[in-house]
Design an enzyme around this catalytic site. Structure first.
Site, PDB file in Angstrom:
ATOM      1  NE  ARG A  39      -4.176   1.739   2.271  1.00 11.28           N
ATOM      2  CZ  ARG A  39      -4.495   2.657   3.167  1.00 11.28           C
ATOM      3  NH1 ARG A  39      -3.712   2.858   4.215  1.00 11.28           N
ATOM      4  NH2 ARG A  39      -5.603   3.364   3.054  1.00 11.28           N
ATOM      5  CB  ILE A  65      -5.766   5.391  -0.860  1.00 13.51           C
ATOM      6  CG1 ILE A  65      -5.530   3.882  -1.008  1.00 13.51           C
ATOM      7  CG2 ILE A  65      -5.106   5.912   0.390  1.00 13.51           C
ATOM      8  CD1 ILE A  65      -4.031   3.498  -1.111  1.00 13.51           C
ATOM      9  CB  SER A  66     -10.718   2.429   0.022  1.00 10.65           C
ATOM     10  OG  SER A  66     -11.458   3.086  -0.975  1.00 10.65           O
ATOM     11  CD  GLN A  67     -11.408   1.983   7.352  1.00 10.00           C
ATOM     12  OE1 GLN A  67     -12.342   2.642   6.912  1.00 10.00           O
ATOM     13  NE2 GLN A  67     -11.405   1.484   8.562  1.00 10.00           N
TER      14      GLN A  67
END
Ligand code: SAM
Length: 219
Positions: A39, A65-67
């Site tokens: 990530r 940016i998503s969890q």
């Protein structure tokens, strides 16, 4: 041992333990994707220290940016198979598409993003990892990407009031489509297109995504 740099390994391992304990990560293939698609390669430099927190992080253009826990949940629900063709709406950083590309193997991921700067950001991030089966396209993803349809899987990574009809049309028979649906808070909804019509497979509430805009997005 995975490809991830030593510096981030402990943080990633702690995140994986947390996601497993929370039942947000139950599939070994998705765990392997998480380990192989670092990530920290998809977050801006200013956010590097938080790359392995279970938090959404700012990228640019007021987007996120998503969890990680949301990405693992959505990826598991999509049940991706080798060789499939996937459409993502909302490339953002490119991290979700990269995870899907790992699982799809010989298949392809098409990801439509409306912000030119994010298209570039996602493309650069994907290039760093030599990922060549993700195609990031500038455009309004609420109308889908008819050119490559039908898709085996469609994932919308922004909140919609209802799933845009063109996306349902671009789904193959027996294909799955996943989206956060709702207003201030959304439910993750997984639908399957069958010969008898659209069937709801899963529904889970209490998610918060940035809005899907565009022709078939939020009014
Ligand atoms: N999947 C991304 C990732 O892994 O970083 C996170 C996506 S972010 C939560 C939602 C994205 O949807 C934003 O990048 C936003 O610009 C994009 N978006 C919103 N409406 C859109 C539309 N109509 N067409 C294309 N992209 C859209």
């Amino acid at each position: 041992m995975t490809k991830i740099e030593k510096k981030y390994r402990t943080a990633l391992n702690d995140l994986i333990i947390y996601l497993k304990n929370s039942k947000l990560l139950t599939d070994n293939r998705v765990e392997s994707a998480l380990k192989n698609i670092p990530r920290h390669e998809f977050v801006p430099e200013s956010e590097l220290d938080y790359a392995y927190y279970n938090e959404p992080l700012p990228i640019m253009k007021n987007q996120t940016i998503s969890q990680p826990g949301v990405v693992t949940r959505m990826t598991e629900w999509l049940d991706v198979k080798d060789g499939q063709k996937i459409l993502e709406v909302g490339a953002g950083s490119g991290w979700q598409s990269a995870i899907l590309s790992y699982l799809v193997g010989t298949g392809n991921v098409y990801s439509v993003e409306r912000h030119p700067k994010l298209v570039k950001f996602a493309q650069e991030n994907l290039k760093k990892l030599n990922i060549d089966n993700v195609h990031v396209i500038l455009g309004d993803g609420s109308i889908g990407y008819p050119k490559e349809s039908p898709y085996d899987r469609i994932i919308i990574t922004a909140a919609c009031t209802e799933i845009p009809l063109p996306l349902i049309e671009q789904l193959s028979e027996n294909g799955l489509i996943l989206a956060p649906v709702g207003d201030a808070s959304q439910s993750l909804v997984l639908l399957q297109k069958t010969s008898k019509g659209i069937v709801e497979i899963r529904n889970e509430s209490h998610y918060v995504f940035v809005p899907l805009v565009g022709k078939f997005g939020k009014k």
